[in-house]
Design a protein around this motif. Structure first.
Motif, PDB file in Angstrom:
ATOM      1  N   ARG A 191      24.586  45.799  32.348  1.00  0.00           N
ATOM      2  CA  ARG A 191      25.181  44.489  32.005  1.00  0.00           C
ATOM      3  C   ARG A 191      26.679  44.662  31.960  1.00  0.00           C
ATOM      4  NH1 ARG A 191      20.637  43.289  28.606  1.00  0.00           N
ATOM      5  NH2 ARG A 191      19.059  42.709  30.133  1.00  0.00           N
ATOM      6  N   TRP A 192      27.355  43.727  32.615  1.00  0.00           N
ATOM      7  CA  TRP A 192      28.822  43.745  32.597  1.00  0.00           C
ATOM      8  C   TRP A 192      29.337  42.436  32.025  1.00  0.00           C
ATOM      9  CZ3 TRP A 192      26.929  44.845  37.861  1.00  0.00           C
ATOM     10  CH2 TRP A 192      27.011  46.190  38.223  1.00  0.00           C
ATOM     11  N   THR A 193      30.548  42.487  31.464  1.00  0.00           N
ATOM     12  CA  THR A 193      31.316  41.263  31.255  1.00  0.00           C
ATOM     13  C   THR A 193      32.473  41.303  32.236  1.00  0.00           C
ATOM     14  OG1 THR A 193      32.643  42.282  29.529  1.00  0.00           O
ATOM     15  CG2 THR A 193      30.761  41.008  28.798  1.00  0.00           C
ATOM     16  N   LEU A 194      32.733  40.161  32.817  1.00  0.00           N
ATOM     17  CA  LEU A 194      33.859  40.043  33.739  1.00  0.00           C
ATOM     18  C   LEU A 194      34.784  38.965  33.177  1.00  0.00           C
ATOM     19  CD1 LEU A 194      33.672  40.017  37.590  1.00  0.00           C
ATOM     20  CD2 LEU A 194      35.155  38.447  36.390  1.00  0.00           C
ATOM     21  N   VAL A 291      37.664  38.164  46.897  1.00  0.00           N
ATOM     22  CA  VAL A 291      38.622  37.250  46.270  1.00  0.00           C
ATOM     23  C   VAL A 291      40.071  37.678  46.461  1.00  0.00           C
ATOM     24  CG1 VAL A 291      36.979  36.464  44.517  1.00  0.00           C
ATOM     25  CG2 VAL A 291      38.501  38.364  43.995  1.00  0.00           C
ATOM     26  N   GLY A 292      40.274  38.863  46.990  1.00  0.00           N
ATOM     27  CA  GLY A 292      41.650  39.310  47.253  1.00  0.00           C
ATOM     28  C   GLY A 292      42.374  39.727  45.987  1.00  0.00           C
ATOM     29  N   GLU A 293      43.657  40.039  46.145  1.00  0.00           N
ATOM     30  CA  GLU A 293      44.443  40.581  45.036  1.00  0.00           C
ATOM     31  C   GLU A 293      44.984  39.483  44.120  1.00  0.00           C
ATOM     32  OE1 GLU A 293      44.867  43.846  44.326  1.00  0.00           O
ATOM     33  OE2 GLU A 293      43.517  44.257  46.001  1.00  0.00           O
ATOM     34  N   ASP A 294      44.930  38.216  44.577  1.00  0.00           N
ATOM     35  CA  ASP A 294      45.586  37.179  43.770  1.00  0.00           C
ATOM     36  C   ASP A 294      44.736  36.674  42.604  1.00  0.00           C
ATOM     37  OD1 ASP A 294      43.973  36.243  45.831  1.00  0.00           O
ATOM     38  OD2 ASP A 294      44.857  34.229  45.732  1.00  0.00           O
ATOM     39  N   VAL A 295      43.527  37.179  42.458  1.00  0.00           N
ATOM     40  CA  VAL A 295      42.737  36.841  41.270  1.00  0.00           C
ATOM     41  C   VAL A 295      42.514  38.111  40.445  1.00  0.00           C
ATOM     42  CG1 VAL A 295      40.588  35.880  40.364  1.00  0.00           C
ATOM     43  CG2 VAL A 295      41.577  34.951  42.461  1.00  0.00           C
ATOM     44  N   PRO A 296      43.384  38.369  39.462  1.00  0.00           N
ATOM     45  CA  PRO A 296      43.168  39.557  38.636  1.00  0.00           C
ATOM     46  C   PRO A 296      41.950  39.372  37.736  1.00  0.00           C
ATOM     47  CG  PRO A 296      45.088  38.326  37.856  1.00  0.00           C
ATOM     48  CD  PRO A 296      44.567  37.600  39.056  1.00  0.00           C
ATOM     49  N   PHE A 297      41.206  40.423  37.558  1.00  0.00           N
ATOM     50  CA  PHE A 297      40.033  40.346  36.682  1.00  0.00           C
ATOM     51  C   PHE A 297      39.772  41.712  36.076  1.00  0.00           C
ATOM     52  CE2 PHE A 297      38.395  41.699  40.781  1.00  0.00           C
ATOM     53  CZ  PHE A 297      37.440  42.655  40.462  1.00  0.00           C
ATOM     54  N   THR A 298      39.011  41.736  34.990  1.00  0.00           N
ATOM     55  CA  THR A 298      38.563  43.021  34.429  1.00  0.00           C
ATOM     56  C   THR A 298      37.048  43.002  34.335  1.00  0.00           C
ATOM     57  OG1 THR A 298      38.828  42.192  32.190  1.00  0.00           O
ATOM     58  CG2 THR A 298      40.643  43.499  33.064  1.00  0.00           C
ATOM     59  N   LEU A 299      36.464  44.138  34.643  1.00  0.00           N
ATOM     60  CA  LEU A 299      35.002  44.283  34.586  1.00  0.00           C
ATOM     61  C   LEU A 299      34.702  45.401  33.602  1.00  0.00           C
ATOM     62  CD1 LEU A 299      32.311  43.404  36.183  1.00  0.00           C
ATOM     63  CD2 LEU A 299      32.594  45.595  37.365  1.00  0.00           C
ATOM     64  N   LYS A 300      33.842  45.104  32.601  1.00  0.00           N
ATOM     65  CA  LYS A 300      33.497  46.141  31.615  1.00  0.00           C
ATOM     66  C   LYS A 300      31.990  46.177  31.440  1.00  0.00           C
ATOM     67  CE  LYS A 300      37.462  45.448  28.624  1.00  0.00           C
ATOM     68  NZ  LYS A 300      37.770  44.449  27.628  1.00  0.00           N
TER      69      LYS A 300
END
Ligand SMILES: [Zn+2]
Length: 398
Positions: A191-194, A291-300
């Motif tokens: 399970r991840w949170t993004l 989605v390319g580099e213009d959508v920053p996100f974190t996945l944990k």
């Protein structure tokens, strides 16, 4: 030596009367039902005076794995592990009194009756019988009662990390409700949170902010496509395809505020041959490309992953255990299941493992959880007989 345990239905009732609720990440549950220590203390007391080594392995405050090791003096080279978890899911919405252990029509009702205090009771009973009888061909047996199976698998992970102070077992039987059948395979789960972030501002001038929900919508669409791609990859012949699903979304505070934050929760099921690390790397590579580099996100990772349970390493164990079930009941099935168990973590550590126990998973976690008391005695007898017959379990037929 202390006299024997209570009869199985009584033993199970005593276990059910001791709440051992896993908070599962929640903070709104009453303290007096939380954690496994009431069960751990009760079983520790039952084992006192028996000719076995008892050890407690603290995993978190109030949460100890309980290990009992029977070092038979026989010549059997085999070392078996009986493993059951002590925790239960919470009791919200239950239509019965969760800890009254009330009996009717051959059933015992209560939280944990089926998952998995019945399995724990039969393992404890078989273990104590082996220790008391000290039969000549008896193997070494470790009984491990673990914590936190229902949420993060912390107990079994601590057990594996400890390296087994009395030697690594050759094979493991893990208690879960299987209606006295053998479970030899299941998928793994991660399970991840993004999370996406943005910049908040008044919604009358949206151009001044960055909308984290719009960013997340691109991620969600990419994930839907990725899930379809996963389904098209070669499936496991027994367990089916790998899957991914988005199950929860949170973001924003009001209609007139541009949201600066959005979070989703993702569930990924693994098939044998996949690893947690590979699955995560594959997902990240797909998202970056989609989605390319213009959508920053974190996945944990939101809690400990459970690896898949492959049937390959347990071929001999399945055969031997199956023939013992047949000697008691006359028949058995060998089947995969859709839920994760501690068996996968043990198998991943190189210990062939199968799942077995009284009760039906259909009654686990339910509003009126119950177990069929008729299955208890046969289950304990099967475990006891298997221990006396087990041999050559480390050989693997692949
Ligand atoms: Zn369980």
């Amino acid at each position: 030596m202390r006299s024997s345990l209570p009869p199985l239905p009584e033993l199970l009732a005593e276990l059910v009367r001791r709440p051992s609720v896993n908070p599962m990440g929640r903070s709104d549950l009453p303290e007096h039902i939380l954690y496994e220590h009431r069960v751990t203390d009760y079983v520790t007391d039952l084992l006192r005076g028996l000719d076995c080594l008892v050890e407690r392995q603290t995993v978190q405050a109030g949460r100890d794995n309980l290990l009992a090791h029977y070092n038979s003096s026989s010549s059997s080279p085999c070392h078996l592990l009986f493993e059951a978890h002590q925790d239960t899911v919470p009791v919200d919405g239950m239509t019965i009194e969760p800890f009254a252990a009330y009996r009717q029509d051959g059933r015992l009702y209560g939280r944990g009756a089926c998952d998995v205090k019945a399995g724990l009771a039969v393992m404890l009973t078989a273990f104590v019988r082996l220790v008391q009888e000290r039969r000549p061909r008896s193997p070494r047996v470790t009984l491990a009662l673990t914590v936190d199976e229902e949420h993060s698998f912390l107990g079994v992970q601590a057990l594996v990390r400890s390296g087994f102070s009395h030697g690594r077992p050759d094979a493991a039987i893990v208690a879960e409700p299987t209606r006295l059948n053998i479970v030899h395979a299941h998928k793994g789960v991660i399970r991840w949170t993004l999370e996406t972030v943005g910049r908040a501002c008044h919604s009358s001038r949206p151009e001044e902010g960055i909308n984290a929900i719009y960013r997340m919508s691109r991620m969600v669409q990419a994930l839907e496509q990725y899930a379809e791609l996963l389904r098209q990859r070669p499936a496991d012949p027994l367990l089916g395809p790998r899957t991914l699903a988005v199950g929860r979304i949170q973001g924003g505070i009001s209609a007139n505020t541009i949201p600066d934050f959005c979070r989703i929760e993702i569930d990924r099921r693994l098939i044998p041959g996949e690893t947690v690390a590979d699955a995560e790397a594959d997902l990240l590579a797909y998202l970056r490309q989609a989605v390319g580099e213009d959508v920053p996100f974190t996945l944990k990772t939101s809690h400990s992953p459970c690896p898949p349970l492959s049937p390959q390493a347990s071929t001999h164990l399945v055969q031997q255990f199956g023939s013992v079930i047949d000697s008691v009941l006359g028949y058995h099935a060998v089947q995969p299941v859709p839920f994760g168990t501690d068996a996968a973590t043990l198998a991943h550590a190189g210990i062939p493992a199968i799942v077995f126990g009284p009760g039906d998973i259909a009654q686990a976690h339910t509003h009126d959880e119950w177990v069929d008391l008729d299955q208890l005695e046969p289950a304990a007898e099967i475990l006891y007989r298997f221990a006396l017959q087990a041999e050559n379990l480390t050989a693997v037929d692949v």
